[in-house]
Design a protein around this motif. Structure first.
Motif, PDB file in Angstrom:
ATOM      1  N   LYS A   2       0.705  -1.236   0.104  1.00 20.35           N
ATOM      2  CA  LYS A   2      -0.206  -0.050   0.110  1.00 20.35           C
ATOM      3  C   LYS A   2       0.890   1.321   0.060  1.00 20.35           C
ATOM      4  O   LYS A   2       1.514   1.487   0.950  1.00 20.35           O
ATOM      5  N   ASN A  37      -6.353   4.562   7.872  1.00 24.04           N
ATOM      6  CA  ASN A  37      -6.148   5.042   6.361  1.00 24.04           C
ATOM      7  C   ASN A  37      -5.804   6.573   6.596  1.00 24.04           C
ATOM      8  O   ASN A  37      -5.033   7.012   5.895  1.00 24.04           O
ATOM      9  N   LEU A  74      -5.465  -0.592  -6.784  1.00 25.33           N
ATOM     10  CA  LEU A  74      -6.846  -0.270  -6.224  1.00 25.33           C
ATOM     11  C   LEU A  74      -6.796   0.896  -5.249  1.00 25.33           C
ATOM     12  O   LEU A  74      -5.796   0.943  -4.090  1.00 25.33           O
ATOM     13  N   VAL A  76      -7.664   2.374  -2.146  1.00 26.34           N
ATOM     14  CA  VAL A  76      -8.159   2.079  -0.815  1.00 26.34           C
ATOM     15  C   VAL A  76      -8.866   3.270  -0.207  1.00 26.34           C
ATOM     16  O   VAL A  76     -10.134   3.055   0.532  1.00 26.34           O
ATOM     17  N   GLU A  88      -3.758   9.805  -1.801  1.00 25.35           N
ATOM     18  CA  GLU A  88      -4.695   8.483  -2.053  1.00 25.35           C
ATOM     19  C   GLU A  88      -3.798   7.441  -1.644  1.00 25.35           C
ATOM     20  O   GLU A  88      -2.508   7.491  -1.384  1.00 25.35           O
ATOM     21  N   ASP A  91      -3.364   0.308  -3.234  1.00 24.42           N
ATOM     22  CA  ASP A  91      -2.771  -0.998  -2.994  1.00 24.42           C
ATOM     23  C   ASP A  91      -2.293  -1.510  -4.236  1.00 24.42           C
ATOM     24  O   ASP A  91      -3.046  -1.915  -5.347  1.00 24.42           O
TER      25      ASP A  91
END
Length: 140
Positions: A2, A37, A74, A76, A88, A91
């Motif tokens: 990530k 996050n 992707l 996340v 952002e 992943d």
């Protein structure tokens, strides 16, 4: 993996390994894996803020260290609440889904077909009279 991607006209990439190392140096006592996050993105922004010019080179996309592939995957989580930055978490182990082109800082990117000059505009109302700032040709 990530990675956190920070778009500010230029794109900075903070890999999971870099963020983990930075977190461990802070000696907070909290395990890196427990970060939310939001905390993860804030950690990358803090790292950006306190990086020297030479340290920033290792986070700059296409600057020799980081590549576009490290921004693909992707999304996340993301924060686009501010006008001048988009953050952002991507992943990279999960295939990306098709998305619309992201316009950084609420700007629209244009490339002149004659001279290849790239420029950005904000809140453009009448696109039919847009001239290239470099060669003064009309942009379609």
């Amino acid at each position: 993996m990530k990675n956190v991607v920070i778009h500010k006209i230029v794109t900075f990439i903070f890999t999971e390994e870099q963020l983990k190392s930075y977190w461990e140096k802070k000696k907070t006592g909290l395990p890196f894996a427990t970060l939310t996050n939001e905390q993860y993105m804030k950690l990358a922004e803090e790292m950006l803020e306190y990086s020297s010019h030479s340290q920033l080179q290792q986070h700059l996309m296409d600057g020799g260290w980081r590549s576009k592939e490290e921004t693909e995957g992707l999304v996340v989580a993301e924060d686009d609440s501010r006008e001048d930055v988009h953050v952002e978490i991507v992943d990279t182990s999960i295939a990306k889904r098709p998305t619309n082109k992201l316009f950084i800082d609420r700007l629209t990117e244009f490339r002149c077909p004659q001279c290849q000059f790239t420029f950005y505009t904000r809140e453009l109302e009448n696109r039919s009279h847009l001239l290239c700032p470099s060669c003064r040709n009309t942009i379609q």
